[in-house]
Scaffold this motif. Structure first.
Motif, PDB file in Angstrom:
ATOM      1  N   LEU A 130      28.979  39.494  41.312  1.00 34.64           N
ATOM      2  CA  LEU A 130      28.912  40.308  40.097  1.00 34.64           C
ATOM      3  C   LEU A 130      28.069  41.563  40.315  1.00 34.64           C
ATOM      4  O   LEU A 130      28.321  42.608  39.706  1.00 34.64           O
ATOM      5  CB  LEU A 130      28.358  39.477  38.940  1.00 34.64           C
ATOM      6  N   VAL A 178      30.529  43.791  41.845  1.00 36.06           N
ATOM      7  CA  VAL A 178      31.499  44.169  40.818  1.00 36.06           C
ATOM      8  C   VAL A 178      30.931  45.254  39.901  1.00 36.06           C
ATOM      9  O   VAL A 178      31.605  46.248  39.595  1.00 36.06           O
ATOM     10  CB  VAL A 178      31.913  42.930  39.991  1.00 36.06           C
ATOM     11  N   TYR A 179      29.685  45.075  39.484  1.00 33.08           N
ATOM     12  CA  TYR A 179      29.093  46.059  38.572  1.00 33.08           C
ATOM     13  C   TYR A 179      28.806  47.381  39.288  1.00 33.08           C
ATOM     14  O   TYR A 179      28.857  48.448  38.673  1.00 33.08           O
ATOM     15  CB  TYR A 179      27.821  45.505  37.932  1.00 33.08           C
ATOM     16  N   CYS A 237      31.972  49.333  39.005  1.00 29.11           N
ATOM     17  CA  CYS A 237      32.404  49.881  37.709  1.00 29.11           C
ATOM     18  C   CYS A 237      31.324  50.795  37.131  1.00 29.11           C
ATOM     19  O   CYS A 237      31.477  52.022  37.137  1.00 29.11           O
ATOM     20  CB  CYS A 237      32.840  48.780  36.738  1.00 29.11           C
ATOM     21  N   ALA A 241      38.824  40.605  37.349  1.00 30.57           N
ATOM     22  CA  ALA A 241      39.410  41.019  38.628  1.00 30.57           C
ATOM     23  C   ALA A 241      40.578  41.973  38.417  1.00 30.57           C
ATOM     24  O   ALA A 241      40.715  42.978  39.129  1.00 30.57           O
ATOM     25  CB  ALA A 241      39.865  39.786  39.415  1.00 30.57           C
ATOM     26  N   LEU A 248      39.399  45.509  37.058  1.00 30.37           N
ATOM     27  CA  LEU A 248      38.669  46.243  38.099  1.00 30.37           C
ATOM     28  C   LEU A 248      39.640  46.822  39.131  1.00 30.37           C
ATOM     29  O   LEU A 248      39.474  47.956  39.593  1.00 30.37           O
ATOM     30  CB  LEU A 248      37.666  45.315  38.782  1.00 30.37           C
ATOM     31  N   ALA A 255      36.047  47.292  32.473  1.00 33.21           N
ATOM     32  CA  ALA A 255      35.540  46.438  33.549  1.00 33.21           C
ATOM     33  C   ALA A 255      34.065  46.121  33.344  1.00 33.21           C
ATOM     34  O   ALA A 255      33.608  45.002  33.611  1.00 33.21           O
ATOM     35  CB  ALA A 255      35.758  47.111  34.899  1.00 33.21           C
ATOM     36  N   THR A 313      32.628  42.396  32.825  1.00 35.40           N
ATOM     37  CA  THR A 313      31.582  41.835  33.706  1.00 35.40           C
ATOM     38  C   THR A 313      30.574  41.039  32.893  1.00 35.40           C
ATOM     39  O   THR A 313      30.208  39.915  33.243  1.00 35.40           O
ATOM     40  CB  THR A 313      30.855  42.964  34.460  1.00 35.40           C
ATOM     41  N   CYS A 360      36.842  45.360  45.677  1.00 31.70           N
ATOM     42  CA  CYS A 360      35.867  44.629  44.865  1.00 31.70           C
ATOM     43  C   CYS A 360      36.569  43.796  43.788  1.00 31.70           C
ATOM     44  O   CYS A 360      36.122  42.689  43.458  1.00 31.70           O
ATOM     45  CB  CYS A 360      34.893  45.602  44.208  1.00 31.70           C
ATOM     46  N   GLY A 361      37.668  44.339  43.250  1.00 34.57           N
ATOM     47  CA  GLY A 361      38.436  43.592  42.265  1.00 34.57           C
ATOM     48  C   GLY A 361      38.985  42.301  42.844  1.00 34.57           C
ATOM     49  O   GLY A 361      38.946  41.240  42.204  1.00 34.57           O
ATOM     50  N   ALA A 383      36.251  39.697  43.289  1.00 42.67           N
ATOM     51  CA  ALA A 383      35.830  39.020  42.058  1.00 42.67           C
ATOM     52  C   ALA A 383      36.526  37.670  41.880  1.00 42.67           C
ATOM     53  O   ALA A 383      35.988  36.761  41.231  1.00 42.67           O
ATOM     54  CB  ALA A 383      36.098  39.908  40.849  1.00 42.67           C
TER      55      ALA A 383
END
Length: 475
Positions: A246, A249-250, A253, A318, A321, A354, A358, A441-442, A445
């Protein structure tokens, strides 16, 4: 039924200013807005700052990088602080202390002083973490994603609203007889003062949980959401691999949104030959989508959670993103204004969704350490912004130097035009690389998994929430 779950809000009623959860929702959203307004408040005045303080191009880029670097450290620390003393006191102190570098920025007399202030101003970006922790403690699982996303989106709006708001403040200052060259200084002092006053409001008008503040509840021996024997250390919380996914992921985005905020004005001017005002208005429109776009991400995260459990939340995250990365990659190759704006809007919508998605997942990673997890994930956004800014800076600097070397002797205007074209091409290539990284990255996830026990606990909480709110469990 757990008293905390029973007392959490099961719906978002924007006309409710009396209940503790909704009053907290409004105050934390406004506080977050003011923090982001002040954090990026200097952006509209950068041409004046460069002229006034004599900033070099390198120092200008470094001010952008330092502003997001300071936030990394603050977000890592603030999450654990929220778990320990509660979000109310954490936010109060952040607003009171964070106002100081904002005010001092307006008093800076040298480039070094300005850069130091920019670093410490970044600390108020940790307001995001406290907002997410506070709304997570106030809202039940059926709406927590929507509540987190909406408060964050409306707060994030401050990062774009200052494009209009700060010049308006400057205009008012000038109307009182202040020299135009000093207007940016007074505007920063005013923004810092408002943050300080917001800290006082936060202390007196919010509570840590619907049942009261951490301190009073602990003294009374009442359950606050985390029993003493169940408390986990920060190190134990971050051993969970899902926290670091995460984090990435963050970074892909929110980190990219921050980078685009800082570079899109010049890119639009150089690529589509727009004037500064038009480019600024487009970026402002991009920011204004925070009014609803983040909320959509949290809303659909909650919907997928009701339909397919915790795994459904991850699946939506996912997917959105991945679409975000595709939108940015396509936008980077466009030279037509109309189609470019269409894909820029698509990117704006998906990047903010996104972000909301998250934090529809974060509250379910470790309920005993929501603050610590939120802090680490939130810091990921700024790490992403830092790395993306470094990439674009290095690519742009190299391209501009090459353009200067190839156009020596053609006149100053020709050299500047070549520099601008080279910078735009470099940023375009950078956006393409970043878009590809976001797609990866998507896909990454999808590695976030929840145990059968996690799913069972979430299902039970959803049933308890539905019982309390008299709403259907499944949609």
């Amino acid at each position: 039924m757990n008293n905390l779950i029973a007392s959490k809000a099961t719906k978002i009623n924007l006309r409710d200013f009396n209940s503790v959860p909704m009053r907290t929702f409004w105050i934390t959203s406004v506080a977050f807005f003011m923090c982001f307004f002040a954090w990026f408040g200097i952006v509209p005045f950068m041409p004046d700052v460069v002229k006034d303080l004599g900033l070099s191009p390198d120092q200008k880029w470094n001010s952008v990088i330092l502003a997001v670097t300071g936030t990394v450290f603050a977000r890592l620390a603030i999450g654990k602080l929220c778990d320990k003393i509660g979000p109310r006191l954490s936010y109060t102190w952040l607003l009171l202390l964070g106002a100081i570098p904002v005010i001092l920025c307006g008093l800076a007399q040298t480039p070094t002083q300005f850069l130091i202030c920019r670093f410490f101003i970044g600390f108020i970006g940790a307001s995001f973490v406290i907002t997410q922790v506070h709304t997570s403690l106030m809202f039940a699982s059926n709406v927590v994603g929507t509540a987190n996303a909406t408060s964050a989106g409306w707060g994030n709006l401050g990062g774009g609203a200052n494009r209009l708001g700060m010049p308006l403040i400057a205009a008012v200052v000038i109307s009182f007889g202040i020299a135009e060259t000093d207007a940016w200084r007074y505007s920063m002092v005013i923004a810092g003062t408002v943050c300080f006053l917001m800290g006082i409001v936060y202390y007196f008008f919010t509570k840590d949980t619907p049942n009261g503040n951490f301190k009073e509840l602990k003294e009374a021996g009442e359950f606050t959401g985390i029993k003493k024997k169940d408390e986990v250390s920060f190190l134990e919380a971050i051993k969970d691999y899902r926290v670091w996914i995460l984090f990435i992921v963050y970074a892909a985005c929110f980190g990219i949104e921050l980078t685009v905020y800082g570079t899109m004005d010049d890119y639009l001017q150089n690529t589509f030959q727009l004037d500064r005002i038009t480019a600024g208005n487009i970026v402002l429109s991009f920011a204004l989508m925070n009014i609803f776009a983040r909320t959509l991400g949290g809303f659909f995260g909650d919907k997928f959670g009701k339909m397919k459990g915790l795994g459904g939340r991850v699946l939506f995250l996912a997917g959105i993103l991945t679409v975000e990365g595709i939108m940015l990659a396509i936008f980077s190759s466009l030279t037509g204004l109309v189609i470019g704006i269409i894909f820029l809007v698509g990117f704006s919508l998906t990047v903010q969704m996104a972000e909301g998605a998250t934090f529809s997942v974060v509250p379910f990673i470790n309920k005993k350490a929501i603050g610590a997890v939120s802090g680490v994930v939130g810091a990921g956004g700024n790490v992403g912004a830092f790395l993306a800014a470094l990439l674009l800076k290095s690519m742009s600097a190299g391209a501009e130097q090459t353009a200067i070397a190839l156009n020596q002797g053609l006149g100053e205007s020709a050299v500047k035009a070549a520099q601008a074209a080279a910078a735009a091409a470099a940023v375009s290539s950078g956006y393409l690389l970043i878009g590809g990284a976001v797609v990866l990255c998507g896909l990454t996830a999808l590695a976030i998994k929840f145990s059968v026990e996690d799913e069972k606990v979430a299902e039970q909480e959803l049933e308890q929430t539905a019982e309390a709110a008299l709403i259907p469990v499944r949609s």
